[in-house]
Design an enzyme around this catalytic site. Structure first.
Site, PDB file in Angstrom:
ATOM      1  N   LYS A   1      30.183  36.912  43.362  1.00  0.00           N
ATOM      2  CA  LYS A   1      29.711  36.453  42.048  1.00  0.00           C
ATOM      3  C   LYS A   1      28.880  35.170  42.128  1.00  0.00           C
ATOM      4  O   LYS A   1      29.236  34.127  41.583  1.00  0.00           O
ATOM      5  CB  LYS A   1      30.897  36.265  41.098  1.00  0.00           C
TER       6      LYS A   1
ATOM      7  N   ASP B   1      31.284  50.697  37.662  1.00  0.00           N
ATOM      8  CA  ASP B   1      32.513  49.894  37.561  1.00  0.00           C
ATOM      9  C   ASP B   1      32.901  49.921  36.082  1.00  0.00           C
ATOM     10  O   ASP B   1      32.156  49.405  35.246  1.00  0.00           O
ATOM     11  CB  ASP B   1      32.171  48.474  38.037  1.00  0.00           C
TER      12      ASP B   1
ATOM     13  N   ASP C   1      39.149  51.170  39.616  1.00  0.00           N
ATOM     14  CA  ASP C   1      38.355  51.170  38.382  1.00  0.00           C
ATOM     15  C   ASP C   1      36.895  51.527  38.648  1.00  0.00           C
ATOM     16  O   ASP C   1      36.001  51.076  37.947  1.00  0.00           O
ATOM     17  CB  ASP C   1      38.454  49.802  37.689  1.00  0.00           C
TER      18      ASP C   1
HETATM   19  P1  GTP Z   1      39.772  42.145  34.870  1.00  0.00           P
HETATM   20  O1  GTP Z   1      41.006  41.350  34.557  1.00  0.00           O
HETATM   21  O2  GTP Z   1      39.124  42.668  33.614  1.00  0.00           O
HETATM   22  O3  GTP Z   1      38.801  41.422  35.770  1.00  0.00           O
HETATM   23  O4  GTP Z   1      40.207  43.487  35.675  1.00  0.00           O
HETATM   24  P2  GTP Z   1      41.147  43.655  36.969  1.00  0.00           P
HETATM   25  O5  GTP Z   1      42.435  42.958  36.727  1.00  0.00           O
HETATM   26  O6  GTP Z   1      41.247  45.124  37.259  1.00  0.00           O
HETATM   27  O7  GTP Z   1      40.388  42.914  38.144  1.00  0.00           O
HETATM   28  P3  GTP Z   1      39.238  43.442  39.100  1.00  0.00           P
HETATM   29  O8  GTP Z   1      38.339  44.375  38.343  1.00  0.00           O
HETATM   30  O9  GTP Z   1      38.610  42.298  39.778  1.00  0.00           O
HETATM   31  O10 GTP Z   1      40.069  44.237  40.212  1.00  0.00           O
HETATM   32  C1  GTP Z   1      39.498  45.168  41.113  1.00  0.00           C
HETATM   33  C2  GTP Z   1      40.562  46.177  41.508  1.00  0.00           C
HETATM   34  O11 GTP Z   1      41.635  45.534  42.217  1.00  0.00           O
HETATM   35  C3  GTP Z   1      41.192  46.858  40.312  1.00  0.00           C
HETATM   36  O12 GTP Z   1      41.397  48.206  40.669  1.00  0.00           O
HETATM   37  C4  GTP Z   1      42.505  46.111  40.113  1.00  0.00           C
HETATM   38  O13 GTP Z   1      43.517  46.970  39.587  1.00  0.00           O
HETATM   39  C5  GTP Z   1      42.872  45.710  41.545  1.00  0.00           C
HETATM   40  N1  GTP Z   1      43.577  44.409  41.611  1.00  0.00           N
HETATM   41  C6  GTP Z   1      43.089  43.192  41.277  1.00  0.00           C
HETATM   42  N2  GTP Z   1      44.003  42.238  41.528  1.00  0.00           N
HETATM   43  C7  GTP Z   1      45.091  42.865  42.056  1.00  0.00           C
HETATM   44  C8  GTP Z   1      46.374  42.418  42.526  1.00  0.00           C
HETATM   45  O14 GTP Z   1      46.714  41.229  42.511  1.00  0.00           O
HETATM   46  N3  GTP Z   1      47.229  43.372  42.995  1.00  0.00           N
HETATM   47  C9  GTP Z   1      46.907  44.706  43.031  1.00  0.00           C
HETATM   48  N4  GTP Z   1      47.808  45.576  43.504  1.00  0.00           N
HETATM   49  N5  GTP Z   1      45.719  45.155  42.606  1.00  0.00           N
HETATM   50  C10 GTP Z   1      44.808  44.250  42.118  1.00  0.00           C
END
Ligand code: GTP
Length: 364
Positions: free
Chosen positions: A169, A227, A118
């Site tokens: 954070k 982001d 992202d």
């Molecule tokens: P929010 O729920 O809005 O915080 O978004 P998010 O679910 O994408 O979480 P975050 O922005 O913290 O994640 C950063 C990156 O890691 C993103 O590209 C997510 O798709 C990926 N990500 C987060 N958690 C996991 C997980 O448990 N498994 C995998 N495969 N990817 C994850």
């Protein structure tokens, strides 16, 4: 800027998150697949990674995993070889990297690129990998500077670039340098992450490596970085790609004030600008104003409506005189005539707002 070409390199792309901050857009589509400047968000990342010589990418999927292989297949259409590793239940960022690593083909000393799914970034990935290799680091983190670091992982370094702490954070950040979500791991370091467990690289792996005295290196630069995790940032990312503030080989048209997808109809009496996207077969009627927004396929912006810095979902309708600013309208929703929806409003898919149901008043 000269970009550094890479020798053969494998990458892991983290795309398993639920994207809760982007609801309702992410109820049906994972964040990395949301249409951004006319193509799925990831298309920009894949094209950029490819431009640095990456040829094989393992997707770490979980939430709506099947949609990724449906969108990108074996990758041949993108000049890439793609693999998909799915977690039955989400394993967090570290667990996902460990799980995806089973599909890597490189040896223990090879560098592996890991990308959050992202992030839009203009930094020189090749130079980041070259620094990692030259210093024989365990991990090299891309760092960027933001005004308010409290929402991110704050990453102080010493004068040699060694990361001295990883403060996820924190309310009292000690530096404006943050984790920019692009890592180079030495493959053997990934193998030390416990398999099949929920692990966060930000909260466990990086702090643990620093505590153990491993060389965790920062790669700080000041190139374009965003982001796209919130609606405001998501719209900004699309806008910046359309305007050409970040070059993307995946942009399906020339850069400019407006990207109109096939079949879009923008009346000569409408004003559409600020890097807006008008989705396929979408209609913008005479007298409507659209600025810096993402209009989904088949949506309609009726005469005299005004849409600024907003996302309008697939097949949604914005009726005459409606005003939207910093708003997300879900697929198929209808914003009736004369409604005024301002910063942060989110209309759920299929909802019909009757005429003048919501008005803004400055009287408090
Ligand atoms: P929010 O729920 O809005 O915080 O978004 P998010 O679910 O994408 O979480 P975050 O922005 O913290 O994640 C950063 C990156 O890691 C993103 O590209 C997510 O798709 C990926 N990500 C987060 N958690 C996991 C997980 O448990 N498994 C995998 N495969 N990817 C994850």
């Amino acid at each position: 800027m000269m970009e550094t070409p890479l020798p053969e390199l494998e990458a892991i792309l983290l795309v398993g998150g639920q994207g809760t901050r982007l609801r309702p857009l992410t109820l049906g589509t994972p964040k990395p697949l949301l249409p951004t400047a006319g193509v799925p968000f990831l298309a920009h990342q894949l094209a950029r990674a490819r431009s640095f010589g990456v040829r094989r990418i393992v997707f770490a999927t979980s939430y709506r995993a099947e949609m990724f292989s449906e969108a990108f297949g074996d990758g041949s259409a993108f000049g890439l070889s793609l693999e998909y590793m799915t977690e039955e239940t989400p394993l967090g960022t570290g667990g996902a990297i460990r799980n995806a690593a089973d599909a890597l083909t490189c040896g223990p000393d090879a560098p592996v690129l890991v990308l959050n799914g992202d992030i839009l970034s203009g930094h020189d990935i090749g130079d980041q990998v070259a620094r990692h290799t030259a210093r024989q680091a365990a991990v090299t983190l891309h760092l960027t500077e933001v005004e308010d670091p409290s929402r991110f992982g704050c990453v102080p370094t010493d004068e040699d670039g060694r990361v001295t702490a990883f403060l996820e954070k924190t309310p009292n950040p000690v530096t404006n340098r943050i984790n920019a979500g692009c890592y180079v791991f030495t493959r053997s370091v990934i193998d030390t992450i416990p398999a099949g467990e929920v692990v966060s690289v930000e909260r466990e792996t990086f702090p643990g490596l620093i505590e153990d005295g491993a060389l965790v290196l920062g790669y700080a630069d000041a190139s374009y970085w965003l982001d796209v995790g919130t609606p405001g940032a998501f719209v900004q990312g699309s806008r910046d790609l359309v305007l050409g503030r970040l070059a993307s080989p995946a942009l399906p048209g020339p850069t400019g004030d407006l990207l109109a997808l096939p079949g879009a109809v923008v009346d000569a009496g409408a004003k559409v600008d600020g890097g807006s996207v008008v989705g396929a077969r979408a209609v913008v009627e005479a007298g409507a104003q659209v600025s810096g927004s993402v209009l989904g396929d088949d949506c309609v912006i009726r005469a005299g409506a005004s849409v600024t810095d907003s996302v309008v979902g697939i097949g949604a309708r914005i009726e005459p005189g409606a005003v939207l600013r910093d708003v997300v309208v879900g697929d198929g929703a209808v914003v009736g005539p004369g409604n005024e929806l301002l910063a942060g409003s989110r209309v759920w898919p299929g909802i019909v707002l009757p005429e003048c149901a919501i008005r803004f008043s400055s009287d408090r």
